[in-house]
Structures are given as structure tokens and as C-alpha cells.
Design an enzyme around this catalytic site. Structure first.
Site: not given
Ligand SMILES: Cc1cc2nc3c(=O)[nH]c(=O)nc-3n(C[C@H](O)[C@H](O)[C@H](O)COP(=O)(O)OP(=O)(O)OC[C@H]3O[C@@H](n4cnc5c(N)ncnc54)[C@H](O)[C@@H]3O)c2cc1C
Length: 338
Positions: A164, A238, A334
Site C-alpha cells: 500500500r 481498510s 491506510e
Molecule cells: C469499500 C472499499 C473497498 C476498498 N478495497 C480496497 C482494496 O481491496 N484494495 C485497495 O488497495 N484499496 C481498496 N480501497 C481503497 C481505494 O479504493 C483505493 O485506494 C483507490 O485506489 C482510491 O482511488 P480514488 O480514485 O478514490 O482515490 P482518492 O481517494 O480520491 O485519492 C487517493 C490518493 O490518490 C491521490 N490521487 C488521486 N488521483 C490522483 C491523480 N490523478 N494524480 C495524482 N494523485 C492522485 C490523492 O491525492 C490521494 O492521495 C477500498 C475502498 C473502499 C471504499
């Protein structure tokens, strides 16, 4: 490009926390991103990239600019007998990419089915699930440097992927706008079904020959049973990372808790299941005000109503401290706290 002012982020974070930002900008292309950071972004105020907000916890209003990439598209950029290289726009939804790749029978992403969020955010924490991490199919990415507006390309080794973790969570945090990700998928699948209960789930499905579509279905079934849907119950997956401990600490804990769930990483380290520790501490389902530890998934903190971000963070601190008191293990978060 689309710009909004004093904009609510409630629908842009899966915790459903009500906060506003001063400016919210949607960018539709790499060129637009480059122009925007060179000519319009006020760099004297804070700024933050956002995808779907599924790994964020806002604790207060954001007194600056939130930037969201909205570019779309998947492009096959190279191909051999064995592999394909796909360039995917950062604004794509990660799971739409998994659907697309499974339909084309390009293997490698199927175990990462249904992880919420965007393509651009996937490398940030090296998303992982069911025995697979993004690093295994990652080839490179394109990003605009916020300071200069210049396009830069980064390849696998430069990302310094860990559990992560990547360089974009560390040294390059908030320094680049990721605009595209290049993934290397396989034409001949190598099925990864040893992890967790994938095999047991496969036995419940009807199919002739195992294929990546069936694996995707098994993963979706398991996830939908196990994980709360953020559209019904605010959460960011998580909340804590699974902690790593050394052999001595592991042996001490094992004596005290013979049923300790741990994984030998074969480098003098053990990984503990954070969810097990929270459960064993008697905190599964524990709630305070509008915040709770999920009743089935101890690693997930849920917003049961209109809890504020600070309230959720304080609650998570209480969980962290209680686990530390019992096991002497301090969790790392996380979720990105803003
Ligand atoms: C129900 C649920 C289940 C999940 N299961 C998992 C799992 O199984 N495994 C896992 O690894 N994660 C999991 N996650 C966490 C999440 O899905 C991941 O971390 C995902 O990659 C976040 O994507 P996001 O677009 O929502 O990013 P955001 O939450 O919007 O941003 C996350 C980070 O990325 C940065 N960021 C976003 N876009 C960009 C960009 N274009 N350029 C530079 N930086 C950027 C943001 O500044 C921030 O630091 C889960 C979340 C939920 C709600």
C-alpha cells in the site's frame, strides 16, 4: 475544464463527510492539466488531487484547490505473442478497466475486481487484493509536474512500490498529476486462486473451464458479501494497514495469543491481520456517536450518519490506542487524512 467555487465535497468522498473546498477543478486532458498548473493554479494555497475520494478522510474544509482528472480512454499501445500494453487515462474508473480487460481476455487485473476509485489513484497506494498487487501488472505512468507543467514518464522501478505504498505517497506526494497509467497484461492467463476463499467460492459457480471472467465473478461475490457498500454506509475500505513485526515480537505475541493470525514474510518479518487484532480487542461492532467499527469487517470504520471527519479520526485514534495497549502494536493509517 470545469471550475466550481465553494463546492461541497460530500459526494466526492466515500465517507460521505460534508466539507467544502474553495475551488474544485475538473481537467479533461493532459494538455489541459499542464496549462492549468502553469497559468491558473494558485500555488500559494493548498492543492490536492482527487479521484473518487475512496481513500480519503477530510477532517475540515479544504481552503484551496481540489483537482480531478476526468480524461477517458484505453489504448492498446504495444503487443507481443504473450502480452499487451494498455495505456489507460487517469480519469477512468479502475473497475471499468477490469471489465474491459476481462472482456478482451487480457489477464492480470481480474483479482483486483471491484476496487473502488480511479485509474490515476491506483498506483498511489499500489492497490491490492486477493493475492495480487497493481505492481505485478504495472509498466509505467505519465504525469504532469505541478511546479513546472512538464510531462514526465515513470517506469516500474522508479515507483518504489511497497505494501500500500509508492513514491507518490512519499517523496512525490502531491507533486504530480498522474494523467495516464500503462499496464502490461497477459494473453495467456496464470490464474491466482490460492488466496483466501477464492477456491471455495469457485466451487459454488457453474462453469466449464476456469477463465478470468469466472475469477472476476468469484471475487465480486466475496467482496459484495464482505464489504460495506459506501453508497449505503460511508467508509473508505481498510482504515489501517496490516502491521509488520519482527520475529521476537511475533513469538512473544504468539505465546500470549496462540490463535494469532500472522503471515511469515520469510525476511525475519511477520505480517499481522489488523482486522484480527481489532476483533480480538473486542472492538468489532464497537460504536461511538455516528461512527463504528463495521460489525463484520473489523478493519473498516463506518460513518453511520452525518459524522464529521474529525469525529471519525478521533474514533480511529481510540481504536489504535486500544489495540496498542493490548498487543503493543501501533497501526499505520491506510486512509489519507486531509
Ligand atoms: C469499500 C472499499 C473497498 C476498498 N478495497 C480496497 C482494496 O481491496 N484494495 C485497495 O488497495 N484499496 C481498496 N480501497 C481503497 C481505494 O479504493 C483505493 O485506494 C483507490 O485506489 C482510491 O482511488 P480514488 O480514485 O478514490 O482515490 P482518492 O481517494 O480520491 O485519492 C487517493 C490518493 O490518490 C491521490 N490521487 C488521486 N488521483 C490522483 C491523480 N490523478 N494524480 C495524482 N494523485 C492522485 C490523492 O491525492 C490521494 O492521495 C477500498 C475502498 C473502499 C471504499
Amino acid at each position: 475544464m470545469e471550475i466550481k467555487y465553494n463546492y461541497s465535497l460530500k459526494n466526492h468522498n466515500t465517507f460521505g463527510v460534508q466539507v467544502n473546498c474553495k475551488t474544485f477543478v475538473r481537467l479533461n486532458s493532459q494538455q489541459e492539466a499542464s496549462n492549468y498548473v502553469q497559468n491558473q493554479l494558485d500555488k500559494t494555497l493548498p492543492y490536492l488531487l482527487i479521484g473518487e475520494g475512496s481513500n480519503l478522510l477530510f477532517t475540515k474544509n479544504f481552503e484551496g484547490t481540489i483537482i480531478q482528472m476526468q480524461n477517458k480512454g484505453f489504448e492498446l499501445i504495444d503487443e507481443t505473442n504473450k502480452n499487451v500494453w494498455i495505456k489507460a487515462a487517469a480519469g477512468e474508473i479502475w473497475d471499468d478497466f477490469v471489465v474491459w480487460s476481462v472482456e478482451k481476455n487480457y489477464a492480470g487485473a481480474e483479482n483486483l475486481s471491484k476496487i473502488p476509485g480511479t485509474m490515476g489513484a491506483a498506483p498511489i497506494q499500489n492497490i491490492g487484493a486477493y493475492g495480487v498487487e497493481l505492481a505485478e501488472i504495472f509498466n509505467g505512468l505519465e504525469a504532469i509536474e505541478i511546479e513546472t507543467g512538464e510531462l514526465r514518464r515513470f517506469y516500474l522501478r522508479e515507483l518504489q512500490f511497497g505494501y500500500r505504498d509508492s513514491i507518490f505517497k512519499q517523496k512525490f506526494k502531491n507533486k504530480y498529476i498522474i494523467t495516464a497509467v500503462i499496464l502490461k497484461l497477459n494473453k495467456f492467463p496464470f490464474f491466482k486462486i490460492e488466496y483466501g476463499n477464492i477456491k471455495a467460492e469457485l466451487e459454488t459457480l457453474t462453469y466449464e473451464n476456469l477463465n478470468i471472467g469466472v475469477i472476476r465473478q468469484a471475487i465480486i461475490n466475496i467482496r459484495s458479501r464482505k464489504l460495506p457498500d459506501p453508497s449505503e454506509l460511508g467508509n473508505a475500505g481498510s482504515f489501517f494497514k496490516n502491521p509488520f513485526i519482527d520475529v521476537k515480537k511475533h513469538n512473544d505475541l504468539k505465546k500470549l495469543f496462540p490463535d494469532l493470525v500472522s503471515y511469515d514474510l520469510e525476511n525475519d518479518k511477520y505480517k499481522l491481520a489488523a482486522g484480527w487484532l481489532i476483533d480480538k480487542a473486542g472492538l468489532k461492532g464497537y460504536s461511538k456517536g455516528k461512527v463504528a467499527v463495521h460489525k463484520d469487517q473489523a478493519l473498516i470504520i463506518v460513518n453511520m450518519g452525518d459524522a464529521g471527519g474529525q469525529e471519525i479520526l478521533d474514533f480511529s485514534e481510540e481504536i489504535r490506542n486500544k489495540v496498542y495497549e493490548i498487543f503493543g502494536v501501533m497501526f499505520e493509517l491506510e486512509v489519507n487524512v486531509i
